[in-house]
Scaffold this motif. Structure first.
Motif, short mmCIF file in Angstrom:
data_model
loop_
_atom_site.label_atom_id
_atom_site.label_comp_id
_atom_site.label_asym_id
_atom_site.label_seq_id
_atom_site.Cartn_x
_atom_site.Cartn_y
_atom_site.Cartn_z
N ARG A 48 -36.34 27.17 -13.93
CA ARG A 48 -35.57 26.35 -14.87
C ARG A 48 -36.21 26.37 -16.25
NH1 ARG A 48 -32.52 25.59 -17.32
NH2 ARG A 48 -31.19 23.87 -17.95
N ARG B 219 -30.58 20.18 -8.44
CA ARG B 219 -30.85 19.38 -9.64
C ARG B 219 -31.00 17.91 -9.26
NH1 ARG B 219 -27.59 22.52 -12.79
NH2 ARG B 219 -25.76 21.32 -12.18
N GLU C 141 -34.36 14.33 -9.13
CA GLU C 141 -34.27 12.98 -9.70
C GLU C 141 -34.51 11.90 -8.65
OE1 GLU C 141 -33.29 12.45 -12.99
OE2 GLU C 141 -32.63 14.45 -13.56
N LEU D 57 -38.76 6.70 -25.31
CA LEU D 57 -38.50 7.20 -23.97
C LEU D 57 -38.73 6.11 -22.92
CD1 LEU D 57 -37.80 10.15 -23.29
CD2 LEU D 57 -40.17 10.49 -22.67
N CYS E 256 -38.73 5.91 -18.63
CA CYS E 256 -38.60 6.66 -17.39
C CYS E 256 -38.76 5.73 -16.21
CB CYS E 256 -39.67 7.75 -17.30
SG CYS E 256 -39.38 9.12 -18.42
N THR F 18 -40.33 14.94 -17.47
CA THR F 18 -39.26 14.58 -18.40
C THR F 18 -39.38 15.38 -19.69
OG1 THR F 18 -39.33 12.36 -17.48
CG2 THR F 18 -38.12 12.64 -19.53
N GLY G 278 -38.08 18.69 -19.41
CA GLY G 278 -36.63 18.79 -19.28
C GLY G 278 -36.18 18.95 -17.84
N THR H 102 -36.38 16.47 -15.49
CA THR H 102 -35.66 15.26 -15.12
C THR H 102 -35.13 14.62 -16.39
OG1 THR H 102 -37.73 14.04 -15.18
CG2 THR H 102 -37.00 14.76 -13.04
N THR H 103 -34.03 13.92 -16.26
CA THR H 103 -33.46 13.27 -17.44
C THR H 103 -34.08 11.89 -17.58
OG1 THR H 103 -31.66 12.69 -15.96
CG2 THR H 103 -31.25 14.45 -17.54
N PRO H 104 -34.45 11.51 -18.81
CA PRO H 104 -35.05 10.19 -19.01
C PRO H 104 -34.02 9.09 -18.78
CG PRO H 104 -34.69 11.27 -21.12
CD PRO H 104 -34.35 12.27 -20.06
N GLU I 48 -34.74 10.20 -25.92
CA GLU I 48 -34.47 11.63 -25.90
C GLU I 48 -35.72 12.46 -26.15
OE1 GLU I 48 -32.29 12.56 -29.85
OE2 GLU I 48 -31.60 10.59 -29.20
N GLU J 118 -37.09 16.27 -27.51
CA GLU J 118 -36.73 17.46 -28.28
C GLU J 118 -37.85 18.48 -28.18
OE1 GLU J 118 -35.00 18.20 -32.67
OE2 GLU J 118 -35.09 16.11 -32.02
#
Lengths: 220, 212
Positions: free
Chosen positions: A87, A215, A219, B24, B26, B63, B66, B68-70, B74, B76
């Motif tokens: 990924r 995916r 999580e 952020l 988490c 995180t 990239g 896992t999504t926080p 955000e 960058e």
């Protein structure tokens, strides 16, 4: 990059591909032939009975053989972190799963189709039945591989995933079995068209479903 | 300390790398690990991430990568990310050389020998990965990172399991990467001898009552 990935997947799953990595990958084929070998012992050497019911037994054997490789199919690479590293290199989960589906089918479909020849001989199938059986397996095994991949990806993060995947595959594979084995009973090639259509749908769906599953497994 | 002037596989991007996170938050499961965390690391900077077990260092790194999504905020990234964690992503059944060769093909790295020499992996190339020790596995993961040539390094406990000589070697590699314009974020319980290293300590997050 995709070529390297495909080569790695094939090396891991193809039976007898290499001394290292391919261990146990020949099991589905051995299992498949073993069922065909045991069936005449169980029902007796009535040639007519064997010829009439043998095709269905081969289909059941194929379906159950599809369960065996599921354990190693996805869970191991989640544990190793392979999917995470890919990924980070910009490979999407959908591409990873499409490549894996191709490698999984190649390591399981064609060997099974070849093993159908000795199985047909053991079960006294005539050449017309064998022909329909082979056509059906060519059309049906991609669908079985796709169901297997989706289930393996969905159950990868569960502790009892391996046992559960076997249970889940059986009902999902039912349409393939009904039309595939049904073609033999009625000596009718038309229902193999249905098998192919189901397979096509599953193969188109599998990379997206399995990709979303791995995916989601991150999580937790 | 001697510096290794490595001309490893060239960095993939010439533009100055950058890693920023804005406010952020988490969580892991139902537990909020931290919130309102902002990080800005430019090329040539290194950040040492510390904190007790369970404060979210690994979650933060994943995180930032990239993966896992926080929960909020955000991230960058400018530049490719190389991640080293407790899993080296090498096939346990393959010999180390062949397992590493897969990543070299993926990364388009033509000359892996320098990274292997620096990390002392050459005698181990024929050994299946599952027979390697924790430290050897860690070094193999770092070799894959070096061969990747990514400007942003996210290292989760890169020194755990390493012997004294290897710790010195790896610290020097990180310092070298940073002085060459790269970014390094290192989560480690050990002290790091790197010039200009900033430290960010993650504490236990204590939820406060929102005023009514």
């Amino acid at each position: 990059m995709i070529g390297a990935l495909f080569k790695r997947d094939l090396g891991r799953f193809f039976p007898f591909a290499s001394a290292a990595g391919g261990g146990g990958a020949a099991l589905p084929v051995v299992f498949f032939v073993a069922v065909a070998m045991l069936y005449p012992f169980a029902v007796g050497p009535d040639a007519n009975l064997l010829a009439r019911t043998g095709g269905g037994v081969v289909w059941i054997a194929a379906l159950l053989a599809a369960i065996l490789p599921l354990e190693k199919l996805v869970a191991q690479d989640i544990e190793l972190g392979t999917f995470d590293q890919l990924r980070l290199r910009g490979v999407t989960e959908e591409v990873m799963m499409a490549v894996r589906l191709a490698a999984h089918w190649l390591s399981f479909g064609p060997p099974l189709i070849l093993a159908a020849f000795p199985s047909a001989a053991l079960l006294n199938l005539d050449s017309a039945t064998l022909q329909l059986l082979l056509l059906g397996l060519v059309a049906g095994t991609p669908g079985l591989a796709a169901i297997g991949l989706i289930i393996a990806a969905l159950t990868a993060s569960l502790r009892t995933g391996a046992a559960l995947s076997g249970l889940l595959l059986v009902p999902l594979a039912l349409p393939i079995l009904i039309f595939g084995a049904g073609a033999l009973a009625r000596q009718d090639a038309a229902s193999i068209g249905f098998v192919a259509a189901i397979s096509l749908l599953l193969v188109a769906l599998a990379p997206f479903a399995a990709g979303a599953a791995i995916r989601a497994a991150r999580e937790v | 300390m001697s510096r290794f002037c490595l001309t490893l596989c060239a960095m993939q991007e010439d533009a100055s790398p950058n890693l920023t996170a804005k406010s952020l938050a988490c969580r892991r499961g139902d537990r909020l690990l931290f919130k309102g965390l902002s990080i800005a690391i430019a090329g040539g900077e290194a950040l040492h991430l510390t904190g007790a077990n369970g404060t979210g260092k690994t979650t933060l790194i994943r995180t930032l990568a990239g993966l896992t999504t926080p929960f909020a905020g955000e991230v960058e990234r400018v530049g490719a990310v190389g991640l080293v964690d407790e899993r080296p992503a090498l096939d346990p059944d393959l010999a180390l050389g062949r397992a590493l060769a897969f990543w070299q093909r993926v990364d388009g790295c033509n000359d892996p020998s320098k990274a292997l020499a620096v990390l002392g992996l050459e005698p181990l190339l024929e050994v299946p990965v599952r027979y390697l020790s924790t430290g050897q596995r860690k070094r193999a993961g770092l070799a894959a990172l070096l061969n990747r040539g990514a400007p942003i390094w996210l290292l989760d406990e890169p020194l755990s399991g390493l012997d004294v000589a290897a710790i010195e070697q790896v610290t020097a590699l990180i310092a070298d990467h940073v002085s060459g314009g790269g970014i390094a974020l290192i989560a480690s319980h050990q002290a790091l001898a790197i010039e200009g290293l900033r430290t960010l300590e993650l504490g236990d997050f204590v939820p406060t009552e929102e005023p009514a």
